[in-house]
Motif scaffolding. Structure first.
Motif, PDB file in Angstrom:
ATOM      1  N   ASP A   1      -1.245   3.087   4.461  1.00 46.34           N
ATOM      2  CA  ASP A   1      -2.198   4.172   4.687  1.00 46.34           C
ATOM      3  C   ASP A   1      -3.376   3.622   5.491  1.00 46.34           C
ATOM      4  O   ASP A   1      -4.189   2.868   4.961  1.00 46.34           O
ATOM      5  N   VAL A   2      -3.470   3.989   6.756  1.00 47.05           N
ATOM      6  CA  VAL A   2      -4.520   3.483   7.637  1.00 47.05           C
ATOM      7  C   VAL A   2      -5.882   4.081   7.293  1.00 47.05           C
ATOM      8  O   VAL A   2      -6.914   3.448   7.490  1.00 47.05           O
ATOM      9  N   SER A   3      -5.889   5.291   6.748  1.00 41.03           N
ATOM     10  CA  SER A   3      -7.140   5.977   6.406  1.00 41.03           C
ATOM     11  C   SER A   3      -7.085   6.508   4.983  1.00 41.03           C
ATOM     12  O   SER A   3      -6.996   7.719   4.756  1.00 41.03           O
ATOM     13  N   PRO A   4      -7.154   5.610   3.995  1.00 39.76           N
ATOM     14  CA  PRO A   4      -7.103   6.079   2.610  1.00 39.76           C
ATOM     15  C   PRO A   4      -8.369   6.851   2.230  1.00 39.76           C
ATOM     16  O   PRO A   4      -9.434   6.659   2.834  1.00 39.76           O
ATOM     17  N   GLY A   5      -8.235   7.702   1.236  1.00 36.07           N
ATOM     18  CA  GLY A   5      -9.354   8.510   0.773  1.00 36.07           C
ATOM     19  C   GLY A   5     -10.388   7.684   0.011  1.00 36.07           C
ATOM     20  O   GLY A   5     -10.163   6.515  -0.313  1.00 36.07           O
ATOM     21  N   PRO A   6     -11.504   8.312  -0.295  1.00 34.69           N
ATOM     22  CA  PRO A   6     -12.597   7.615  -0.975  1.00 34.69           C
ATOM     23  C   PRO A   6     -12.220   7.075  -2.353  1.00 34.69           C
ATOM     24  O   PRO A   6     -12.821   6.110  -2.828  1.00 34.69           O
ATOM     25  N   GLU A   7     -11.214   7.641  -2.964  1.00 36.40           N
ATOM     26  CA  GLU A   7     -10.777   7.161  -4.281  1.00 36.40           C
ATOM     27  C   GLU A   7     -10.140   5.777  -4.208  1.00 36.40           C
ATOM     28  O   GLU A   7      -9.993   5.091  -5.216  1.00 36.40           O
ATOM     29  N   ARG A   8      -9.788   5.328  -3.014  1.00 32.04           N
ATOM     30  CA  ARG A   8      -9.169   4.009  -2.814  1.00 32.04           C
ATOM     31  C   ARG A   8     -10.161   2.972  -2.267  1.00 32.04           C
ATOM     32  O   ARG A   8      -9.808   1.823  -2.082  1.00 32.04           O
ATOM     33  N   GLU A   9     -11.390   3.375  -2.018  1.00 32.39           N
ATOM     34  CA  GLU A   9     -12.341   2.483  -1.354  1.00 32.39           C
ATOM     35  C   GLU A   9     -12.569   1.174  -2.110  1.00 32.39           C
ATOM     36  O   GLU A   9     -12.539   0.091  -1.510  1.00 32.39           O
ATOM     37  N   ALA A  10     -12.769   1.229  -3.389  1.00 29.96           N
ATOM     38  CA  ALA A  10     -13.053   0.011  -4.163  1.00 29.96           C
ATOM     39  C   ALA A  10     -11.890  -0.971  -4.103  1.00 29.96           C
ATOM     40  O   ALA A  10     -12.091  -2.175  -3.891  1.00 29.96           O
ATOM     41  N   GLU A  11     -10.673  -0.473  -4.239  1.00 30.96           N
ATOM     42  CA  GLU A  11      -9.526  -1.383  -4.223  1.00 30.96           C
ATOM     43  C   GLU A  11      -9.268  -1.944  -2.818  1.00 30.96           C
ATOM     44  O   GLU A  11      -8.867  -3.094  -2.665  1.00 30.96           O
ATOM     45  N   VAL A  12      -9.520  -1.153  -1.779  1.00 28.71           N
ATOM     46  CA  VAL A  12      -9.357  -1.644  -0.415  1.00 28.71           C
ATOM     47  C   VAL A  12     -10.402  -2.718  -0.114  1.00 28.71           C
ATOM     48  O   VAL A  12     -10.098  -3.748   0.482  1.00 28.71           O
ATOM     49  N   ARG A  13     -11.623  -2.496  -0.546  1.00 30.34           N
ATOM     50  CA  ARG A  13     -12.673  -3.510  -0.350  1.00 30.34           C
ATOM     51  C   ARG A  13     -12.326  -4.795  -1.101  1.00 30.34           C
ATOM     52  O   ARG A  13     -12.558  -5.896  -0.605  1.00 30.34           O
ATOM     53  N   GLN A  14     -11.756  -4.659  -2.277  1.00 28.57           N
ATOM     54  CA  GLN A  14     -11.321  -5.828  -3.040  1.00 28.57           C
ATOM     55  C   GLN A  14     -10.204  -6.566  -2.292  1.00 28.57           C
ATOM     56  O   GLN A  14     -10.207  -7.791  -2.206  1.00 28.57           O
ATOM     57  N   ALA A  15      -9.261  -5.816  -1.749  1.00 24.58           N
ATOM     58  CA  ALA A  15      -8.167  -6.419  -0.984  1.00 24.58           C
ATOM     59  C   ALA A  15      -8.706  -7.208   0.207  1.00 24.58           C
ATOM     60  O   ALA A  15      -8.267  -8.331   0.476  1.00 24.58           O
ATOM     61  N   ALA A  16      -9.670  -6.634   0.914  1.00 25.27           N
ATOM     62  CA  ALA A  16     -10.267  -7.325   2.060  1.00 25.27           C
ATOM     63  C   ALA A  16     -10.997  -8.587   1.606  1.00 25.27           C
ATOM     64  O   ALA A  16     -10.924  -9.628   2.259  1.00 25.27           O
ATOM     65  N   ALA A  17     -11.662  -8.506   0.478  1.00 30.49           N
ATOM     66  CA  ALA A  17     -12.438  -9.646  -0.023  1.00 30.49           C
ATOM     67  C   ALA A  17     -11.553 -10.804  -0.468  1.00 30.49           C
ATOM     68  O   ALA A  17     -11.923 -11.962  -0.304  1.00 30.49           O
ATOM     69  N   VAL A  18     -10.377 -10.510  -1.014  1.00 28.06           N
ATOM     70  CA  VAL A  18      -9.514 -11.581  -1.529  1.00 28.06           C
ATOM     71  C   VAL A  18      -8.505 -12.099  -0.507  1.00 28.06           C
ATOM     72  O   VAL A  18      -7.807 -13.066  -0.785  1.00 28.06           O
ATOM     73  N   CYS A  19      -8.450 -11.494   0.664  1.00 24.27           N
ATOM     74  CA  CYS A  19      -7.534 -11.979   1.704  1.00 24.27           C
ATOM     75  C   CYS A  19      -7.975 -13.381   2.122  1.00 24.27           C
ATOM     76  O   CYS A  19      -9.102 -13.564   2.598  1.00 24.27           O
ATOM     77  N   PRO A  20      -7.104 -14.378   1.955  1.00 25.19           N
ATOM     78  CA  PRO A  20      -7.514 -15.754   2.242  1.00 25.19           C
ATOM     79  C   PRO A  20      -7.803 -16.046   3.716  1.00 25.19           C
ATOM     80  O   PRO A  20      -8.483 -17.022   4.027  1.00 25.19           O
ATOM     81  N   VAL A  21      -7.315 -15.201   4.614  1.00 27.91           N
ATOM     82  CA  VAL A  21      -7.541 -15.430   6.042  1.00 27.91           C
ATOM     83  C   VAL A  21      -8.345 -14.298   6.698  1.00 27.91           C
ATOM     84  O   VAL A  21      -8.450 -14.240   7.920  1.00 27.91           O
ATOM     85  N   LEU A  22      -8.893 -13.421   5.874  1.00 25.08           N
ATOM     86  CA  LEU A  22      -9.713 -12.303   6.367  1.00 25.08           C
ATOM     87  C   LEU A  22      -8.999 -11.475   7.411  1.00 25.08           C
ATOM     88  O   LEU A  22      -9.559 -11.135   8.452  1.00 25.08           O
ATOM     89  N   ALA A  23      -7.754 -11.127   7.131  1.00 24.88           N
ATOM     90  CA  ALA A  23      -6.947 -10.349   8.067  1.00 24.88           C
ATOM     91  C   ALA A  23      -7.184  -8.842   7.955  1.00 24.88           C
ATOM     92  O   ALA A  23      -6.674  -8.093   8.769  1.00 24.88           O
ATOM     93  N   ILE A  24      -7.959  -8.420   6.965  1.00 24.08           N
ATOM     94  CA  ILE A  24      -8.206  -6.995   6.745  1.00 24.08           C
ATOM     95  C   ILE A  24      -9.636  -6.661   7.142  1.00 24.08           C
ATOM     96  O   ILE A  24     -10.582  -7.299   6.707  1.00 24.08           O
ATOM     97  N   ARG A  25      -9.772  -5.646   7.984  1.00 27.26           N
ATOM     98  CA  ARG A  25     -11.079  -5.187   8.421  1.00 27.26           C
ATOM     99  C   ARG A  25     -11.241  -3.717   8.032  1.00 27.26           C
ATOM    100  O   ARG A  25     -10.328  -2.914   8.261  1.00 27.26           O
TER     101      ARG A  25
END
Length: 64
Positions: free
Chosen positions: A37-61
């Motif tokens: 999902d390239v544009s998830p809804g606001p209900e997914r924001e916290a988990e997406v931010r967590q995913a970006a934060a834990v990516c060891p190579v910062l591949a998620i923007r």
């Protein structure tokens, strides 16, 4: 919110899938992350931010 995933950087750690499995998955052949999902809804924001934060190579923007 819009998500960009740099598959060239991805090292297949799977941390994004653990954090946000409704938004990220991994390819079977090599484990590289894919966006479900390239544009998830606001209900997914916290988990997406967590995913970006834990990516060891910062591949998620996250883009606004």
């Amino acid at each position: 919110m819009k998500i960009a995933l740099d598959q060239e950087k991805c090292v297949a750690s799977g941390q994004c899938v653990t954090a946000a499995d409704a938004v990220f998955d991994q390819r079977d052949e090599d484990g590289i992350a894919v966006l479900l999902d390239v544009s998830p809804g606001p209900e997914r924001e916290a988990e997406v931010r967590q995913a970006a934060a834990v990516c060891p190579v910062l591949a998620i923007r996250i883009e606004s």
